[in-house]
Design a protein around this motif. Structure first.
Motif: not given
Lengths: 219, 350
Positions: B111-112, B115-116, B118-119, B172
Motif C-alpha cells: 500500500n505504501a 513511498l517505497y 521514493l525511499a 500510494l
C-alpha cells in the motif's frame, strides 16, 4: 517455524545491528565511517518499525533521514575533513554530563518498559487496526482531519525556519561579478544578433578558365 | 514443511529472478540500442561487428569488463571503495519490487508502494557519493558532489510531481494508480492530460535524477573525465553502469505507470469487440502496452543524449529549484481543485 518466531528472530537481528551500528558511530575513528554507521542505525530502526507495522514512519525515516539528512551530513563531514583526535580530547571533560544524560535515558526507558510490562496501554489500542485501515491511510486521515490545525502550524513553523535559514546565509556582496542564469536564459536573440537580408549574388556568366599549371608553381 | 519452504522462500526468490534476469538482459540490449540509435543520429553505423547486426556487442563488453582487473587506487578507503558499487546497484534493483507489470503481475503489492519507491531512489545517491569519496581522487569527489546535489534537488521536483498523481488517485499503491486511470475515453483518461506540466517535469527530473545527458555534469567527460566512477575499472565499473541503466529503465516504467496508464490500452473503451486473448490485449490492455510505453520513454533518454548539449551546473540547479519545484507546487494545488470539483474522474465508473 511459525511466523511469530521468525518475526522475533528478525527483531533481535535488526536490533543487534542497530545497537552495533550505534556503538560504531561513537567509536569509529574515521568520521565518514561513523556517519555511515549512523545511516545503518537508521536503516535497522526503520526495519524494526516495519516489523511493528508502522510502515509509513519506517519509510518516511528512510526518505527523510537516510535519503536526505544523512547525505548532507556526509557532505559536511567529507568537506570539513575533521580530525577526530581533536574532537576526542574533550572526552574526560564531557564525561560527567554524558553519564547524567545516559542515566536519565536509562531511567526513562526502564519506566516505559515497566509501564508496558504492567499491561497498561498508555497510548490506547492501535487506532489504525481499530479503524480497519492500513497504517499509512489512517495516518493520512488523522493528520488531515483530527490534527489539521497542528499539522498546518508545524508546516508554517518549518517554512519560517527555511526562510530564516535562507535569509541568514544569503549575502549579496557588492563588486562581485557572477553569472545570472535567469538573465542568460531570458536572452533574446534579436538583441544579440542582427540578421541581414541581402540579395543572392549571381555567378559571373563567363566561366573562369582553369588555371594553367605553369602559373601555380612558385618560382 | 516443504510447502512453507516453497511458498515463503523459494517462490519469492523465483519471482525476484524473473524480474532481475530480464532486467539485466534489458540493460544489455538497451546499451546496444543506445549505441545504435546515437550512431544513426550521428550518421554512423553503430556497433555492427559482433553477432547479427552487432546485437552481441553488449555481451562482449560485459565479458571484457568482467575479466579485467579491478584496480584499487592508493590511499583509497578499500572497504567503502568496494561497497559503493553495491550501494548503487541494490536500490536500483530493489525498487522494481513494487512495479506492477500488469493486472496482479507485481512482486509486492504494497500500500505504501510510492513511498517505497521514493525511499529506494533516494538511497541510490549513497553509492555515488561514497564512490567519489572512497576513490581518493579529486575528479571523483567533484563528480560525486555534483551528482549528489543534483539528485537531491531533482528528487524534490520528482516527489512533488508524484504527489499530484497521489492527490488525484488517493492511494500510494501503484496498482491503484493504474486502475484510477482506467476509463472509456481511451488515452484521454490517463493522467498525462490533467497533469501535463507535471508529467513533463517528472520525466525531465527523471533524466536529471539518473545523471543522464543533458544533465550529466556528474560525469562530464570534458571537465572531470568520468566523474564519480573515474577510478573504477572492470566489474566494479560494470556494476555502476548496470545501476545507471537499470534506473533509467525504472524511470521509464514509472513515467508510464504514473502518467501513461501503465498496462492500460490507449484504445480502452473505444473498442469492445470479443476476440481471442492473444489479440484483445490491444484494447483491453496488457503488460505489452506497458513495455511499449516504457520503451518509448527509454528511447527519449537516448534521443536527448544525441540532441542536447550539456547543461551548465548552475543552470541545472536553477532549473530544479526555481522552475520545476514552484510549478509542481502550484500544480499540486491545481490537482487538488480538479479533484475537489470532480473534473478528473477516477476508474471505470466514470
Amino acid at each position: 517455524m511459525n511466523p511469530q518466531l521468525i518475526q522475533l528472530i528478525m527483531f533481535y537481528a535488526f536490533g543487534a545491528v542497530a545497537v552495533g551500528a550505534a556503538l560504531a558511530v561513537i567509536t569509529l575513528r574515521n568520521s565518514v565511517h561513523a556517519v555511515l554507521s549512523l545511516v545503518l542505525t537508521f536503516f535497522s530502526v526503520a526495519c524494526i518499525w516495519l516489523l511493528a507495522e508502522a510502515e509509513f514512519l519506517a519509510i518516511a525515516l528512510i526518505v527523510v533521514y537516510v535519503g536526505a539528512v544523512m547525505v548532507l551530513f556526509l557532505f559536511v563531514v567529507m568537506m570539513l575533513d575533521i580530525k577526530m583526535e581533536q574532537v576526542r580530547e574533550g572526552f574526560a571533560r564531557y564525561l560527567p554530563v554524558g553519564i547524567i544524560v545516559a542515566l536519565v535515558m536509562l531511567a526513562e526507558m526502564i519506566g516505559m518498559i515497566g509501564v508496558r510490562a504492567m499491561g497498561l496501554h498508555v497510548m490506547g489500542e492501535d487506532p489504525a487496526a481499530a479503524a480497519g485501515l492500513s497504517n499509512t491511510a489512517w495516518l493520512g486521515h488523522a493528520l488531515y482531519t483530527q490534527f489539521l490545525l497542528p499539522f498546518e502550524i508545524a508546516a508554517i513553523i518549518l517554512t519560517v525556519g527555511i526562510v530564516a535559514a535562507v535569509a541568514l546565509t544569503l549575502r549579496h556582496r557588492g563588486g562581485v561579478r557572477h553569472q545570472s542564469a535567469a538573465e542568460q536564459v531570458a536572452v533574446d536573440p534579436r538583441t544579440r544578433m542582427r540578421i541581414v537580408k541581402m540579395a543572392s549574388e549571381t555567378m559571373p556568366t563567363e566561366t573562369v578558365p582553369p588555371v594553367a599549371p605553369s602559373q601555380e608553381t612558385s618560382p | 514443511m516443504f510447502d512453507q519452504f516453497w511458498t515463503h522462500l523459494l517462490l519469492p526468490v523465483l519471482y525476484i529472478l524473473a524480474i532481475v534476469v530480464p532486467l539485466i538482459l534489458a540493460v544489455a540490449m538497451f546499451v546496444y540500442w543506445e549505441r545504435k540509435v546515437i550512431g544513426w543520429m550521428h550518421v554512423r553505423m553503430g556497433p555492427n561487428k559482433i553477432g547479427p547486426l552487432g546485437m552481441l556487442q553488449a555481451f562482449a563488453d560485459v565479458v571484457k569488463l568482467l575479466i579485467k582487473e579491478v584496480i584499487l587506487p592508493t590511499n583509497s578507503s578499500k572497504f567503502l571503495y568496494y561497497l559503493a558499487p553495491m550501494l548503487a546497484l541494490v536500490p536500483a534493483f530493489a525498487a522494481w519490487a513494487v512495479v506492477p507489470f500488469g493486472e496482479k503481475m507485481v512482486l509486492a503489492n504494497v500500500n505504501a508502494g510510492v513511498l517505497y519507491l521514493l525511499a529506494m531512489t533516494s538511497l541510490g545517491v549513497y553509492g555515488i557519493i561514497l564512490a567519489g569519496w572512497a576513490s581518493n581522487s579529486r575528479y571523483a569527489l567533484l563528480g560525486a558532489m555534483r551528482s549528489a546535489a543534483q539528485v537531491i534537488s531533482y528528487e524534490l521536483a520528482m516527489g512533488m510531481s508524484v504527489v499530484c498523481v497521489l492527490v488525484l488517485t488517493g492511494s500510494l499503491n501503484l496498482t491503484d494508480i493504474v486502475h484510477a486511470q482506467a476509463g472509456n475515453k481511451g488515452f484521454f483518461d490517463w493522467y498525462w492530460l490533467p497533469l501535463l506540466p507535471v508529467f513533463i517535469i517528472y520525466f525531465i527530473s527523471g533524466v536529471a535524477e539518473t545523471n543522464r545527458a543533458p544533465f550529466d555534469v556528474a560525469e562530464g567527460e570534458s571537465e572531470i573525465v568520468a566523474g564519480f566512477h573515474v577510478e573504477y575499472s572492470g566489474s566494479a565499473f560494470a556494476i555502476f553502469f548496470l545501476a545507471e541503466y537499470a534506473s533509467m529503465i525504472l524511470v521509464s516504467f514509472l513515467a508510464a505507470i504514473f502518467f501513461m496508464g501503465g498496462w492500460l490500452s490507449p484504445l480502452q473503451g473505444w473498442i469492445t469487440a470479443d476476440a481471442p486473448r492473444w489479440i484483445n490485449w490491444i484494447w483491453t490492455g496488457g503488460f505489452i502496452w506497458l513495455f511499449i510505453k516504457a520503451f518509448l520513454f527509454s528511447f527519449l533518454f537516448l534521443w536527448f543524449r544525441a540532441s542536447f548539449p550539456r547543461y551548465r551546473y548552475d543552470q541545472i540547479m536553477r532549473l530544479g529549484w526555481k522552475v520545476f519545484i514552484p510549478i509542481t507546487i502550484v500544480w499540486v494545488f491545481v490537482a487538488g481543485l480538479m479533484k475537489y470539483y470532480g473534473w478528473v474522474t477516477i476508474g471505470t465508473g466514470a
